[in-house]
Write an enzyme that holds these catalytic residues in place. Structure first.
Site, PDB file in Angstrom:
ATOM      1  N   LYS A   1      51.631  44.954  40.043  1.00  0.00           N
ATOM      2  CA  LYS A   1      50.809  44.626  38.783  1.00  0.00           C
ATOM      3  C   LYS A   1      51.302  45.150  37.432  1.00  0.00           C
ATOM      4  O   LYS A   1      50.589  45.524  36.587  1.00  0.00           O
ATOM      5  CB  LYS A   1      49.387  45.073  39.031  1.00  0.00           C
ATOM      6  CG  LYS A   1      48.782  44.650  40.128  1.00  0.00           C
ATOM      7  CD  LYS A   1      47.361  45.243  40.557  1.00  0.00           C
ATOM      8  CE  LYS A   1      46.879  44.421  42.176  1.00  0.00           C
ATOM      9  NZ  LYS A   1      45.594  45.038  42.410  1.00  0.00           N
TER      10      LYS A   1
ATOM     11  N   ASP B   1      44.690  38.106  44.501  1.00  0.00           N
ATOM     12  CA  ASP B   1      44.332  39.246  43.256  1.00  0.00           C
ATOM     13  C   ASP B   1      44.920  38.828  42.160  1.00  0.00           C
ATOM     14  O   ASP B   1      46.231  38.599  41.806  1.00  0.00           O
ATOM     15  CB  ASP B   1      45.100  40.389  43.840  1.00  0.00           C
ATOM     16  CG  ASP B   1      44.720  41.701  42.942  1.00  0.00           C
ATOM     17  OD1 ASP B   1      44.368  41.485  41.830  1.00  0.00           O
ATOM     18  OD2 ASP B   1      44.792  42.726  43.425  1.00  0.00           O
TER      19      ASP B   1
ATOM     20  N   HIS C   1      46.562  19.291  23.264  1.00  0.00           N
ATOM     21  CA  HIS C   1      45.464  20.431  23.108  1.00  0.00           C
ATOM     22  C   HIS C   1      44.260  20.224  22.063  1.00  0.00           C
ATOM     23  O   HIS C   1      43.120  20.729  22.571  1.00  0.00           O
ATOM     24  CB  HIS C   1      46.401  21.771  22.676  1.00  0.00           C
ATOM     25  CG  HIS C   1      46.834  22.664  23.822  1.00  0.00           C
ATOM     26  ND1 HIS C   1      45.959  23.427  24.648  1.00  0.00           N
ATOM     27  CD2 HIS C   1      47.927  22.188  24.479  1.00  0.00           C
ATOM     28  CE1 HIS C   1      46.693  23.983  25.488  1.00  0.00           C
ATOM     29  NE2 HIS C   1      48.075  23.304  25.700  1.00  0.00           N
TER      30      HIS C   1
END
Ligand code: ADP
Length: 554
Positions: free
Chosen positions: A365, A441, A539
């Protein structure tokens, strides 16, 4: 999939129109309303015909109308609209969607559901349990007061009450009183609080809703996948879907998983740098590998030591253990194996101090070159050849523009930025969305999104070869959040739910290739949008709802 979506859409439209009839406009029983409008309609027709005859007899021009004529004509039009609305639409619907077809549709849907999920028609008792609304009792009120006053710790509610749902409801109420802030909008009902206890989340007070969209079908290694993506970023699913379409039209993508090993790297310290170097030699000596793997593997049926790599820093040694972990993402598994091995090593090297089971050389991480170079979890490369005309028609750009943009943006631009594994357009967008949907995760998105996207003109420059190489896809199909109901449903959709009994590890490996395939689709689509100068326009269309725009204006 599109077909079934269309089917359900037309069914939904039919349902809506059949539920709203013209007779609903008047608060009378249907037969009285119909009788009323019939009478009105034929009366005004009779009146108008009489008036018409009268005008002809008196040689009055037909366009000269009195007030009563106008009123009669308006009534005529109104009652006509009503009668067409009531009988006409129903008649047309009965032709477009014959009742039998609707029944058949209903029957098929029920059959399909019940085939997939036994007892789908009857909610299971678990479902009832989570659907039930908690009503707080007088006893609960006492407990809430005790939590607010600090007499009962909030974290102890589950063990004290033995009812996780009630504990969450009480904690939530206490929290609102303590903070004076409302949690309205954060749902409480609808989650099985037992299933997260001791595994996924402590001290729950509700859950956050994240919409799940579907991109696909993704044609990968000759199989089709509908890819669930949990996101609140407008455009993302639509864009990935467009990439899937281009891949599909070009015959699909191919993936190869070339490494599968989760890592954990403890840090140990010695009295001298020399001793640290001695342990490094010992651990990296191929003659010792068998003994070390016997020790390492003893704690799990699935964890299998693959390699050990060490880094010296003065008197400290960082030992990076890599091990395959079956269908689990594997952090727990590898940590247990590491603990066994450290216990064994402390007999051989009694002067070794274990400073920490994780010394950041793992590296979990956090962006780190060791992951980018050595890999962590599953390493996958995925490729496709997109025909030039598909690039033009579906992606609205051309091969040469894509190749040039890839070189300037994903390779040179990332080098200029000093990127670490970030040689791509937006791999992390797709990785995070699939991770959240499938119970991975999400923090491991950091290294899991390491990706280099390559684009090259092939077949005399006509077609595009595109690939993504992702050395650190950290996924599992057992453990962690994968067992929760909604995440497990998304894994089920991909056909990788739970442990694979016949070939342990193959579900997690397949999931890793699907992640890479979806990233390939996402890269293709976003790069094309940038090459074609569409990015801002799309967008604005998907990220700015009319409501937002209205708010901005006001
Ligand atoms: P992680 O190591 O990813 O944190 P957990 O330790 O929470 O995962 O979950 C792995 C557990 O699932 C282990 O207890 C393991 O024995 C069990 N398990 C059952 N089937 C499998 C399988 N096919 N692959 C990996 N683990 C499995």
């Amino acid at each position: 999939m599109e077909g079934s979506l269309r089917q359900s859409k037309s069914k939904a439209t039919a349902d809506e129109s059949s539920s709203l009839k013209a007779s609903d406009t008047v608060p009378l029983p249907v037969y009285l309303t119909n009788a009323f409008f019939f009478t009105v309609f034929f009366s005004v027709v009779y009146f108008l015909l009489l008036r018409w005859r009268e005008k002809i007899r008196n040689s009055t021009p037909l366009h000269v109308v009195s007030l009563s004529d106008i009123a009669a004509m308006v009534t005529f039009v109104g009652s006509f609209i009503y009668l067409v609305g009531f009988f006409g639409i129903g008649f047309v619907q009965s032709i477009i969607i014959p009742e039998d077809d609707e029944d058949e549709f209903e029957r098929l849907m029920v059959k399909e559901d019940s085939e997939k999920l036994p007892c789908a028609a009857a909610p299971k008792s678990d479902d009832l349990k989570i659907a039930k609304k908690i009503e707080l009792t007088a006893d609960d009120e006492e407990i809430i007061k005790s939590v607010v006053e600090g007499k009962i710790p909030s974290y102890a509610l589950e063990s004290k009450l033995g009812d996780c749902h009630r504990a969450a409801a009480i904690r939530r109420e206490a929290l609102q009183r303590i903070t004076g802030k409302s949690l309205e909008g954060l749902p409480l009902e609808g989650l099985d609080y037992e299933s997260i206890l001791g595994q996924c989340c402590e001290m729950p007070v509700g859950y956050v809703q994240i919409p799940v969209g579907i991109a696909g079908p993704l044609l990968l290694d000759e199989c089709e996948y509908s890819v669930p993506m949990a996101t609140t970023e407008g455009c993302l699913v639509a864009s990935t879907n467009r990439g899937c379409k281009a891949i599909y039209a070009s015959g699909g993508a191919t993936s190869s998983l070339y490494r599968d090993a989760m890592t954990r790297a403890p840090v140990v310290r010695f009295g001298s740098a020399k001793r640290a170097a001695e342990l490094k030699h010992f651990l990296e000596d191929p003659l010792n590998f068998e003994t070390l793997s016997l020790v390492f593997n003893s704690s799990s049926r699935f964890g299998r030591l693959q390699s050990i790599k060490c880094a010296v820093a003065g008197k400290n040694l960082y030992i990076r253990f890599s091990c395959s972990t079956g269908d689990a993402m594997g952090m727990n598994m590898v940590s247990k194996g590491v603990q066994n091995t450290l216990d064994f090593l402390s007999n051989q090297f009694p002067d070794m101090d274990v400073m920490g089971i994780s010394g950041n050389y793992c590296s979990d991480k956090k962006p780190a070159a060791v992951n980018w170079i050595e890999g962590r979890g599953k390493s996958v490369v995925c490729e496709a050849v997109i025909q030039g005309d598909i690039v033009n028609k579906v992606l609205k750009t051309d091969v040469a523009s894509l190749v040039e943009l890839n070189m300037l943006k994903n390779l040179t631009g990332s080098a200029v930025a000093g990127a670490l594994g970030g040689f791509n357009a937006h791999a992390s967008n797709i990785v995070s969305a699939i991770y959240i949907a499938t119970g991975q995760d999400p923090a491991q998105n950091i290294e899991s999104s390491h990706c280099i996207t390559m684009m090259e003109a092939v077949n005399d420059g006509k077609d595009l070869h595109v690939s993504v190489t992702m050395p650190c896809i950290e996924v599992g199909t057992v453990g962690g959040g994968t067992q929760l109901a909604s995440q497990s449903a998304c894994l089920n959709l991909l056909g990788v739910k739970g442990a694979n009994k016949e070939a342990p590890g193959s579900n997690a490996r397949l999931l890793a290739t699907i992640v890479a395939g979806s990233v390939l689709a996402g890269e293709l689509s976003l790069m094309s949008a940038i090459a074609a100068g569409q990015l801002v326009k799309s967008h604005m269309k998907y990220n700015r709802s009319n409501k937002d725009v209205a708010n901005i204006k006001s």
